[in-house]
Design a protein around this motif. Structure first.
Motif: not given
Length: 282
Positions: A261-265
């Protein structure tokens, strides 16, 4: 555009596997897998239970989660690593005298099927019930991960009920056996040194794994089970389901899903490197 991997946050596969309590099903699946003597023969060859079994078990779980939450490049690299390991696993099982092979489709299917069933079982017991259509949706999405580890989708039962029938047939058949490896895995469940990361919940995870085994496998492992233990298990699983919504995210979500999720953000995160760092901290 950020690579969401093979599944993405909107997929049921992502949503089910990100739950920490779904991960509890891995212990049940491991007991089921170890009961197959040819799966155990491969484990015996790699001595996974003899050399730091906890790190090896956690590493296996992390590899599976990277396939679920990594970019397509990370998932492909991880699957390739698993497949290359499987290429080296082959020989004659000293217990049955039968040949085993890490790329044998029937053995890959048994491992795949028991993990899928166990994951969905614990998700439904601790998060929410799934409709038949949702179970089928998860099953079809999981075919992608099967293909990544060289298990063709045409070798997997087409529907989730058929997958359950396949498992039931194996359990009620004559293939499963209590070998030295199965006993070692069972002993691993019952005690021994446990990493600090899982120690607070391990006793319950092992209890739930034993309690949710099919009766035939409880008999195989000589598990003592009765109505009192069943009521305790059901009450605890229901309790987890009630408290889950108020738990902090770090207690509900597996690390690779949080990293994804952090990567997608927009944050630059290498899931493979993060998993390697987490293992060093054990």
């Amino acid at each position: 555009m950020t690579d969401e991997g093979y599944f993405g946050p909107d997929s049921l596969f992502w949503q089910v596997n990100q739950e920490m309590f779904s991960l509890f099903g891995g212990a049940r699946a491991l007991l089921m897998q170890a009961a197959h003597p040819l799966v155990s023969a491969g484990a015996r060859q790699t001595s996974f239970y003899a050399r730091d079994p906890w790190k090896r078990l956690i590493r296996t779980v992390q590899l599976q989660l990277i396939i679920a939450y990594g970019s397509k490049e990370e998932a492909d690299a991880t699957a390739d690593r698993i497949n290359k390991l499987h290429e080296t696993i082959n020989g004659i099982d000293p217990v049955t005298g039968l040949r085993y092979d890490g790329l044998d489709l029937d053995l890959l299917l048994w491992v795949h099927a028991t993990l899928e069933e166990s994951t969905l079982m614990f998700y439904e017991k601790t998060v929410r019930a799934l409709s038949p259509a949702e179970r089928q949706e998860y099953h079809e999405q999981n075919l992608i991960s099967a293909e990544l580890i060289l298990l063709p989708r045409d070798h997997v039962p087409a529907t989730y009920p058929e997958l359950r029938e396949y498992i039931d047939g194996v359990v009620k058949g004559t293939d499963l056996l209590l070998t030295d490896v199965a006993l070692d895995v069972f002993d691993l469940m019952r005690g021994g040194p446990v990493p600090w990361t899982v120690k607070p919940v391990w006793k319950f995870i092992a209890f739930a794994a034993r309690g949710t085994l099919p009766p035939e496998l409880q008999d195989l492992y000589n598990v003592t089970w009765d109505d009192r233990r069943q009521k305790i298990l059901e009450a605890n699983l229901a309790g987890l389901r009630r408290i889950r919504p108020i738990l902090p995210d770090r207690a509900r979500t597996v690390r690779p899903a949080a990293w994804a999720r952090r990567r997608l953000a927009g944050e630059k995160i290498d899931l493979i490197a993060k998993a390697r760092e987490a293992r060093r901290q054990l």
